[in-house]
Scaffold this motif. Sequence first.
Motif, PDB file in Angstrom:
ATOM      1  N   ILE A   1       0.852  -1.196   0.000  1.00 46.21           N
ATOM      2  CA  ILE A   1       0.000   0.000   0.000  1.00 46.21           C
ATOM      3  C   ILE A   1       0.888   1.247   0.000  1.00 46.21           C
ATOM      4  O   ILE A   1       0.649   2.206  -0.731  1.00 46.21           O
ATOM      5  CB  ILE A   1      -0.958   0.007   1.226  1.00 46.21           C
ATOM      6  CG1 ILE A   1      -2.095  -1.002   0.989  1.00 46.21           C
ATOM      7  CG2 ILE A   1      -1.525   1.403   1.472  1.00 46.21           C
ATOM      8  CD1 ILE A   1      -3.102  -1.091   2.124  1.00 46.21           C
ATOM      9  N   ASP A   2       1.915   1.177   0.809  1.00 43.55           N
ATOM     10  CA  ASP A   2       2.855   2.281   0.898  1.00 43.55           C
ATOM     11  C   ASP A   2       3.480   2.582  -0.468  1.00 43.55           C
ATOM     12  O   ASP A   2       3.508   3.734  -0.911  1.00 43.55           O
ATOM     13  CB  ASP A   2       3.941   1.881   1.907  1.00 43.55           C
ATOM     14  CG  ASP A   2       4.531   3.074   2.599  1.00 43.55           C
ATOM     15  OD1 ASP A   2       3.742   3.981   2.935  1.00 43.55           O
ATOM     16  OD2 ASP A   2       5.764   3.105   2.771  1.00 43.55           O
TER      17      ASP A   2
ATOM     18  N   ASP B   1       0.694   3.892  -2.987  1.00 38.73           N
ATOM     19  CA  ASP B   1       0.276   5.265  -2.695  1.00 38.73           C
ATOM     20  C   ASP B   1       1.300   6.278  -3.190  1.00 38.73           C
ATOM     21  O   ASP B   1       0.959   7.278  -3.819  1.00 38.73           O
ATOM     22  CB  ASP B   1       0.077   5.462  -1.180  1.00 38.73           C
ATOM     23  CG  ASP B   1      -1.303   4.989  -0.736  1.00 38.73           C
ATOM     24  OD1 ASP B   1      -2.152   4.765  -1.627  1.00 38.73           O
ATOM     25  OD2 ASP B   1      -1.521   4.838   0.479  1.00 38.73           O
ATOM     26  N   ARG B   2       2.573   5.971  -2.896  1.00 39.80           N
ATOM     27  CA  ARG B   2       3.619   6.928  -3.287  1.00 39.80           C
ATOM     28  C   ARG B   2       3.732   7.023  -4.800  1.00 39.80           C
ATOM     29  O   ARG B   2       3.919   8.093  -5.366  1.00 39.80           O
ATOM     30  CB  ARG B   2       4.944   6.548  -2.652  1.00 39.80           C
ATOM     31  CG  ARG B   2       5.082   7.217  -1.283  1.00 39.80           C
ATOM     32  CD  ARG B   2       6.438   7.037  -0.718  1.00 39.80           C
ATOM     33  NE  ARG B   2       6.578   5.680  -0.215  1.00 39.80           N
ATOM     34  CZ  ARG B   2       7.757   5.087  -0.037  1.00 39.80           C
ATOM     35  NH1 ARG B   2       8.869   5.703  -0.366  1.00 39.80           N
ATOM     36  NH2 ARG B   2       7.804   3.864   0.453  1.00 39.80           N
TER      37      ARG B   2
ATOM     38  N   ILE C   1       1.354   6.410  -7.029  1.00 39.94           N
ATOM     39  CA  ILE C   1       0.193   7.108  -7.589  1.00 39.94           C
ATOM     40  C   ILE C   1       0.392   8.620  -7.484  1.00 39.94           C
ATOM     41  O   ILE C   1       0.165   9.362  -8.436  1.00 39.94           O
ATOM     42  CB  ILE C   1      -1.119   6.680  -6.879  1.00 39.94           C
ATOM     43  CG1 ILE C   1      -1.479   5.242  -7.274  1.00 39.94           C
ATOM     44  CG2 ILE C   1      -2.267   7.620  -7.234  1.00 39.94           C
ATOM     45  CD1 ILE C   1      -2.717   4.690  -6.586  1.00 39.94           C
ATOM     46  N   GLU C   2       0.880   9.019  -6.336  1.00 44.29           N
ATOM     47  CA  GLU C   2       1.094  10.453  -6.116  1.00 44.29           C
ATOM     48  C   GLU C   2       2.088  11.036  -7.132  1.00 44.29           C
ATOM     49  O   GLU C   2       1.839  12.063  -7.754  1.00 44.29           O
ATOM     50  CB  GLU C   2       1.610  10.652  -4.701  1.00 44.29           C
ATOM     51  CG  GLU C   2       1.396  12.060  -4.171  1.00 44.29           C
ATOM     52  CD  GLU C   2       1.860  12.151  -2.718  1.00 44.29           C
ATOM     53  OE1 GLU C   2       2.675  13.027  -2.418  1.00 44.29           O
ATOM     54  OE2 GLU C   2       1.421  11.287  -1.917  1.00 44.29           O
TER      55      GLU C   2
ATOM     56  N   ARG D   1       0.594  11.004 -10.722  1.00 49.41           N
ATOM     57  CA  ARG D   1      -0.445  12.014 -10.907  1.00 49.41           C
ATOM     58  C   ARG D   1       0.174  13.345 -11.338  1.00 49.41           C
ATOM     59  O   ARG D   1      -0.363  14.056 -12.172  1.00 49.41           O
ATOM     60  CB  ARG D   1      -1.206  12.230  -9.595  1.00 49.41           C
ATOM     61  CG  ARG D   1      -2.232  11.160  -9.336  1.00 49.41           C
ATOM     62  CD  ARG D   1      -3.656  11.755  -9.322  1.00 49.41           C
ATOM     63  NE  ARG D   1      -4.636  10.689  -9.320  1.00 49.41           N
ATOM     64  CZ  ARG D   1      -5.043  10.063  -8.208  1.00 49.41           C
ATOM     65  NH1 ARG D   1      -4.584  10.436  -7.035  1.00 49.41           N
ATOM     66  NH2 ARG D   1      -5.919   9.098  -8.291  1.00 49.41           N
TER      67      ARG D   1
ATOM     68  N   GLU E   1      -4.730   2.129  -9.254  1.00 49.18           N
ATOM     69  CA  GLU E   1      -5.941   2.365  -8.448  1.00 49.18           C
ATOM     70  C   GLU E   1      -6.663   1.050  -8.170  1.00 49.18           C
ATOM     71  O   GLU E   1      -7.188   0.833  -7.077  1.00 49.18           O
ATOM     72  CB  GLU E   1      -6.899   3.330  -9.184  1.00 49.18           C
ATOM     73  CG  GLU E   1      -6.402   4.778  -9.265  1.00 49.18           C
ATOM     74  CD  GLU E   1      -6.462   5.525  -7.927  1.00 49.18           C
ATOM     75  OE1 GLU E   1      -6.884   4.942  -6.911  1.00 49.18           O
ATOM     76  OE2 GLU E   1      -6.055   6.709  -7.912  1.00 49.18           O
TER      77      GLU E   1
ATOM     78  N   LYS F   1      -4.675  -0.804  -5.610  1.00 45.44           N
ATOM     79  CA  LYS F   1      -4.870  -0.167  -4.311  1.00 45.44           C
ATOM     80  C   LYS F   1      -6.187  -0.612  -3.676  1.00 45.44           C
ATOM     81  O   LYS F   1      -6.235  -0.940  -2.486  1.00 45.44           O
ATOM     82  CB  LYS F   1      -4.873   1.359  -4.514  1.00 45.44           C
ATOM     83  CG  LYS F   1      -5.029   2.152  -3.255  1.00 45.44           C
ATOM     84  CD  LYS F   1      -4.901   3.634  -3.534  1.00 45.44           C
ATOM     85  CE  LYS F   1      -5.336   4.420  -2.301  1.00 45.44           C
ATOM     86  NZ  LYS F   1      -5.058   5.848  -2.455  1.00 45.44           N
ATOM     87  N   GLU F   2      -7.224  -0.651  -4.492  1.00 46.70           N
ATOM     88  CA  GLU F   2      -8.527  -1.063  -3.987  1.00 46.70           C
ATOM     89  C   GLU F   2      -8.463  -2.482  -3.405  1.00 46.70           C
ATOM     90  O   GLU F   2      -8.984  -2.738  -2.318  1.00 46.70           O
ATOM     91  CB  GLU F   2      -9.537  -1.011  -5.143  1.00 46.70           C
ATOM     92  CG  GLU F   2     -10.966  -0.908  -4.693  1.00 46.70           C
ATOM     93  CD  GLU F   2     -11.898  -0.843  -5.902  1.00 46.70           C
ATOM     94  OE1 GLU F   2     -11.681   0.021  -6.780  1.00 46.70           O
ATOM     95  OE2 GLU F   2     -12.808  -1.682  -5.961  1.00 46.70           O
TER      96      GLU F   2
ATOM     97  N   TYR G   1      -6.558  -2.516  -0.099  1.00 45.34           N
ATOM     98  CA  TYR G   1      -7.348  -1.972   1.000  1.00 45.34           C
ATOM     99  C   TYR G   1      -8.420  -2.951   1.461  1.00 45.34           C
ATOM    100  O   TYR G   1      -8.912  -2.871   2.581  1.00 45.34           O
ATOM    101  CB  TYR G   1      -7.973  -0.619   0.616  1.00 45.34           C
ATOM    102  CG  TYR G   1      -7.055   0.543   0.927  1.00 45.34           C
ATOM    103  CD1 TYR G   1      -6.204   1.058  -0.045  1.00 45.34           C
ATOM    104  CD2 TYR G   1      -7.015   1.096   2.211  1.00 45.34           C
ATOM    105  CE1 TYR G   1      -5.331   2.111   0.242  1.00 45.34           C
ATOM    106  CE2 TYR G   1      -6.150   2.143   2.499  1.00 45.34           C
ATOM    107  CZ  TYR G   1      -5.312   2.645   1.521  1.00 45.34           C
ATOM    108  OH  TYR G   1      -4.458   3.674   1.824  1.00 45.34           O
TER     109      TYR G   1
END
Length: 366
Positions: free
Chosen positions: A137-138, A141-142, A144-145, A148, A166, A169-170, A173
Amino acid sequence: MALSCGIVGLPNVGKSTLFNAITQAGAESANYPFCTIDPNVGVVEVPDPRLDKLVELVTPKSIVPTAFEFVDIAGLVAGASKGEGLGNKFLAHIREVDAIVHVVRCFQDENITHVNGKIDPLGDIQTINLELILADIDSVDRKIERSRKNLKGGDKKIAQEVEVLERVKEALYEDKPARSLDLSDDERLLIRDLHLITMKPVLYAANVSEAEVADTGNNEYVQKVREFAAAENAEVVQISARVEEEIAELEGEDKAMFLEELGLQESGLNRLIAAAYKLLGLYTYFTAGVQEVRAWTIRQGTKAPQAAGVIHTDFERGFIRAEVVSFDDLSAAGSMTVARERGQLRLEGKEYVVKDGDVMHFRFNV
Ligand SMILES: Nc1nc2c(ncn2[C@@H]2O[C@H](COP(=O)(O)OP(=O)(O)O)[C@@H](O)[C@H]2O)c(=O)[nH]1
Ligand SMILES: [Mg+2]
């Protein structure tokens, strides 16, 4: 470069014991210059009865089985993804391996503390899997950021990448590993650089007590692991790490006698190696000359020049063609000469996809 399996699991489940058995039984490293030299890395030879048959046919001067690496990955505890235990150090190691062997404690022994106070294989598996999911996840997330920010350039590929991330990630989660997603090859390629841990294939090694080496189906802990693994489409190998350590110290007849006493056909280590090899989706091809009979590892789908490249980069660069006979044909023919007379020796070019068990001779020119 050797393919590798990382050994993970909670503390005190028997990872290092298993790893010691692996290094004890370990391969002569002189034959495998591509393997890493590191105290946490053990090289194993992949047992293959076809190799023995080829040796019978050719009587070569030397025999070299194919090999891959096991890595003892320490420091994985609850909270590791947040820096507990060895924290992020283990993550660096585990990202580099091709597959994961997850050791689960299924043995009772009052002298050996369980980190959570009781034997609970499913709880243990979930603890470890959660850490791996959190670590992914870590990374996701990084990534994706970062992506973007680059999206503004209107790059289509980055937009696709973010879309795949995404979805990953889903799943994460929802506590699901990335491998549970049905991604296409192209989609996988888009996120390959992330080296997601939960994307790697997993094999469970159920570590049982010395009394239960032979799998009688009576160990309820192992049954639970099997049910869990079946739902994940993962394999389970029942093994006693302690016993494997003892087996690994023996050779030849002593070893055969000990295995018989235990009621085993072969060592748990060999079963583990075979299962890991299958898990990695690997094929073996052979070269069989009077100097050397040798097995080589390739991934399924590898074409002839790249298969030749496993031997030497010159073989790939200067590849002209390959002479190929299947192991079954050669074995039935009894010699290369007879196989040739029967028309079973084929000439194959650059587009040939090598099959498991092919016996190959490469023509090259550099
Ligand atoms: N009784 C028993 N003890 C084991 C077995 N496997 C490992 N152990 C013991 O459990 C302890 C922890 O093992 P170790 O391999 O160091 O665990 P690690 O922390 O996962 O690397 C050691 O004292 C081992 O001897 C087993 O199959 N049976
Ligand atoms: Mg250890």
